[in-house]
Design a protein around this motif. Structure first.
Motif, PDB file in Angstrom:
ATOM      1  N   LYS A   1     -35.617 -12.565  -9.612  1.00  0.00           N
ATOM      2  CA  LYS A   1     -34.312 -12.288 -10.225  1.00  0.00           C
ATOM      3  C   LYS A   1     -33.329 -13.425  -9.979  1.00  0.00           C
ATOM      4  O   LYS A   1     -32.444 -13.655 -10.793  1.00  0.00           O
ATOM      5  CB  LYS A   1     -33.748 -10.989  -9.692  1.00  0.00           C
ATOM      6  CG  LYS A   1     -34.465  -9.779 -10.171  1.00  0.00           C
ATOM      7  CD  LYS A   1     -33.832  -8.519  -9.650  1.00  0.00           C
ATOM      8  CE  LYS A   1     -34.618  -7.288 -10.131  1.00  0.00           C
ATOM      9  NZ  LYS A   1     -34.028  -6.056  -9.638  1.00  0.00           N
ATOM     10  N   LYS A   2     -33.410 -14.123  -8.866  1.00  0.00           N
ATOM     11  CA  LYS A   2     -32.438 -15.159  -8.563  1.00  0.00           C
ATOM     12  C   LYS A   2     -32.616 -16.394  -9.441  1.00  0.00           C
ATOM     13  O   LYS A   2     -31.740 -17.243  -9.510  1.00  0.00           O
ATOM     14  CB  LYS A   2     -32.493 -15.562  -7.086  1.00  0.00           C
ATOM     15  CG  LYS A   2     -33.750 -16.256  -6.648  1.00  0.00           C
ATOM     16  CD  LYS A   2     -33.675 -16.566  -5.184  1.00  0.00           C
ATOM     17  CE  LYS A   2     -34.955 -17.228  -4.722  1.00  0.00           C
ATOM     18  NZ  LYS A   2     -34.932 -17.531  -3.307  1.00  0.00           N
ATOM     19  N   HIS A   3     -33.736 -16.529 -10.151  1.00  0.00           N
ATOM     20  CA  HIS A   3     -33.967 -17.668 -11.021  1.00  0.00           C
ATOM     21  C   HIS A   3     -33.645 -17.364 -12.484  1.00  0.00           C
ATOM     22  O   HIS A   3     -33.770 -18.209 -13.334  1.00  0.00           O
ATOM     23  CB  HIS A   3     -35.409 -18.152 -10.915  1.00  0.00           C
ATOM     24  CG  HIS A   3     -35.730 -18.786  -9.596  1.00  0.00           C
ATOM     25  ND1 HIS A   3     -35.157 -19.969  -9.185  1.00  0.00           N
ATOM     26  CD2 HIS A   3     -36.525 -18.390  -8.588  1.00  0.00           C
ATOM     27  CE1 HIS A   3     -35.603 -20.276  -7.989  1.00  0.00           C
ATOM     28  NE2 HIS A   3     -36.420 -19.325  -7.603  1.00  0.00           N
ATOM     29  N   ARG A   4     -33.237 -16.153 -12.782  1.00  0.00           N
ATOM     30  CA  ARG A   4     -32.885 -15.795 -14.159  1.00  0.00           C
ATOM     31  C   ARG A   4     -31.500 -16.308 -14.496  1.00  0.00           C
ATOM     32  O   ARG A   4     -30.613 -16.367 -13.649  1.00  0.00           O
ATOM     33  CB  ARG A   4     -32.907 -14.287 -14.354  1.00  0.00           C
ATOM     34  CG  ARG A   4     -34.286 -13.706 -14.279  1.00  0.00           C
ATOM     35  CD  ARG A   4     -34.265 -12.252 -14.590  1.00  0.00           C
ATOM     36  NE  ARG A   4     -35.611 -11.712 -14.421  1.00  0.00           N
ATOM     37  CZ  ARG A   4     -35.922 -10.464 -14.657  1.00  0.00           C
ATOM     38  NH1 ARG A   4     -35.006  -9.608 -15.052  1.00  0.00           N
ATOM     39  NH2 ARG A   4     -37.154 -10.061 -14.484  1.00  0.00           N
ATOM     40  N   SER A   5     -31.308 -16.657 -15.744  1.00  0.00           N
ATOM     41  CA  SER A   5     -29.979 -17.102 -16.171  1.00  0.00           C
ATOM     42  C   SER A   5     -29.064 -15.902 -16.273  1.00  0.00           C
ATOM     43  O   SER A   5     -29.498 -14.776 -16.523  1.00  0.00           O
ATOM     44  CB  SER A   5     -30.067 -17.848 -17.499  1.00  0.00           C
ATOM     45  OG  SER A   5     -30.472 -16.948 -18.503  1.00  0.00           O
TER      46      SER A   5
ATOM     47  N   GLY B   1     -43.895 -16.084 -20.907  1.00  0.00           N
ATOM     48  CA  GLY B   1     -43.988 -15.090 -19.850  1.00  0.00           C
ATOM     49  C   GLY B   1     -42.635 -14.671 -19.328  1.00  0.00           C
ATOM     50  O   GLY B   1     -41.579 -15.124 -19.763  1.00  0.00           O
ATOM     51  N   ASP B   2     -42.647 -13.740 -18.401  1.00  0.00           N
ATOM     52  CA  ASP B   2     -41.433 -13.252 -17.758  1.00  0.00           C
ATOM     53  C   ASP B   2     -41.226 -13.995 -16.453  1.00  0.00           C
ATOM     54  O   ASP B   2     -42.179 -14.333 -15.756  1.00  0.00           O
ATOM     55  CB  ASP B   2     -41.545 -11.756 -17.471  1.00  0.00           C
ATOM     56  CG  ASP B   2     -41.614 -10.928 -18.744  1.00  0.00           C
ATOM     57  OD1 ASP B   2     -40.991 -11.351 -19.734  1.00  0.00           O
ATOM     58  OD2 ASP B   2     -42.289  -9.886 -18.733  1.00  0.00           O
ATOM     59  N   ILE B   3     -39.961 -14.200 -16.098  1.00  0.00           N
ATOM     60  CA  ILE B   3     -39.647 -14.811 -14.817  1.00  0.00           C
ATOM     61  C   ILE B   3     -39.694 -13.710 -13.768  1.00  0.00           C
ATOM     62  O   ILE B   3     -39.042 -12.670 -13.919  1.00  0.00           O
ATOM     63  CB  ILE B   3     -38.267 -15.486 -14.863  1.00  0.00           C
ATOM     64  CG1 ILE B   3     -38.266 -16.583 -15.924  1.00  0.00           C
ATOM     65  CG2 ILE B   3     -37.890 -16.031 -13.502  1.00  0.00           C
ATOM     66  CD1 ILE B   3     -36.925 -17.223 -16.142  1.00  0.00           C
ATOM     67  N   ASN B   4     -40.424 -13.904 -12.694  1.00  0.00           N
ATOM     68  CA  ASN B   4     -40.620 -12.868 -11.695  1.00  0.00           C
ATOM     69  C   ASN B   4     -39.450 -12.697 -10.753  1.00  0.00           C
ATOM     70  O   ASN B   4     -39.141 -11.595 -10.322  1.00  0.00           O
ATOM     71  CB  ASN B   4     -41.874 -13.165 -10.873  1.00  0.00           C
ATOM     72  CG  ASN B   4     -43.131 -13.058 -11.701  1.00  0.00           C
ATOM     73  OD1 ASN B   4     -43.178 -12.298 -12.642  1.00  0.00           O
ATOM     74  ND2 ASN B   4     -44.137 -13.821 -11.350  1.00  0.00           N
TER      75      ASN B   4
END
Length: 61
Positions: free
Chosen positions: A55-59, A50-53
């Motif tokens: 933005k602050k948790h994206r690498s 799935g996609d990470i919802n």
């Protein structure tokens, strides 16, 4: 020196209560440590696709 009838009854009651408690706890321990009897299918580990919802948790790569 012997115990009176009432004292014997009290001792017998305590002994029976203790025996019931040990039996009850033993059954719980047996159930906890028994082999697994669940009927779930063997699917293995499923990868996350799935996609990470957030933005602050994206690498940042």
């Amino acid at each position: 020196m012997s115990l009176s009838r009432t004292s014997r009854q009290v001792v017998q009651f305590v002994w029976n209560a203790l025996a019931q408690l040990v039996t009850y706890l033993g059954a719980a321990v047996k159930r906890i440590f028994a082999p697994n009897d669940d009927q779930y299918p063997n699917t293995g580990v499923q990868p996350f696709e799935g996609d990470i919802n957030d933005k602050k948790h994206r690498s940042k790569a």
